[in-house]
Design an enzyme around this catalytic site. Structure first.
Site, PDB file in Angstrom:
ATOM      1  CG  ASP A 198       1.989 -18.451  10.378  1.00 31.77           C
ATOM      2  OD1 ASP A 198       2.112 -17.513   8.411  1.00 31.77           O
ATOM      3  OD2 ASP A 198       2.149 -18.960  10.284  1.00 31.77           O
ATOM      4  CG  ASP A 200      -1.992 -20.952   6.169  1.00 27.96           C
ATOM      5  OD1 ASP A 200      -3.207 -20.602   6.512  1.00 27.96           O
ATOM      6  OD2 ASP A 200      -1.980 -21.560   6.113  1.00 27.96           O
ATOM      7  CG  ASP A 227       2.832 -23.062  11.990  1.00 31.95           C
ATOM      8  OD1 ASP A 227       2.496 -24.281  11.562  1.00 31.95           O
ATOM      9  OD2 ASP A 227       2.640 -21.538  11.610  1.00 31.95           O
TER      10      ASP A 227
END
Length: 204
Positions: free
Chosen positions: A9, A11, A180
């Protein structure tokens, strides 16, 4: 032999901020949007973190603002912005992690809800060969203001990942995905090595 892959991922995983928020700040600093637009963007990000935002609808609304804009001009603008801004938010540990996977010969890919013109420059900087972003429709070198469905978010990430898997023989049981966000749970459950990086509270 099937290859091991490492999926990332972007961000809050590779970079320490939300790329959309950074881009809004940049546009505000250049006088392209007003303070109300900036506040609205941050409000949407807060709703996203709380699991209250319809991200598909929000993405489609933002993409409509690109209608008619030349693809090449937007890409040049973001490339310049990336050099001065986005790289500064890259986690040093993330850069080292990507390099460690490359040294082991793993297939690398960034899987992100951001559009290609944001993700691709970071991928080039990190020498990540595959990018799975939210794809935007183009016609005659200009954005149409529409998303090519699905948005690369949640289960949509699985859709775009399967396009990559159709081209490469990957051993998912030995592959890793770093994120996250709880919204990436479908992809975390798909690989044998799910890794929560700076996880939001709902991912514990």
């Amino acid at each position: 032999m099937p290859r091991i892959a490492a999926f990332f991922d972007m961000d809050k995983t590779l970079i320490d901020e939300n790329s959309g928020s950074l881009y809004l700040k940049q546009r505000y600093a250049r006088g392209e949007i007003k303070g109300l637009d900036l506040a609205r963007g941050f409000g949407a990000y807060l709703r996203y973190k709380l699991g209250l935002l319809d991200l598909d609808a929000w993405t489609r609304e933002l993409v409509r603002e690109l209608e008619g804009q030349p693809v090449a001009a937007v890409e040049r603008e973001v490339e310049t912005w990336l050099a001065g801004e986005l790289i500064a938010h890259l986690y040093p540990e993330a850069k080292a992690l990507v390099e460690a996977h490359r040294q082991r010969g793993h297939l690398l890919a960034i899987v992100s809800g951001a559009p290609r013109f944001v993700v691709a420059p970071l991928a080039r900087y990190l020498a990540v060969e595959n990018v799975l972003p939210t794809e935007l429709e183009e016609r005659d070198g200009r954005f149409t203001g529409r998303v090519i469905p699905p948005v690369c978010f949640g289960a949509g990430k699985i859709h775009w990942l399967r396009q990559l898997l159709a081209e490469h023989d990957v051993d998912l049981a030995r592959s890793a995905f770093y994120t996250d966000s709880i919204t990436d749970l479908p992809l975390l459950e798909l690989v044998g090595r799910p890794v929560a990086v700076n996880p939001d509270p709902r991912l514990y």
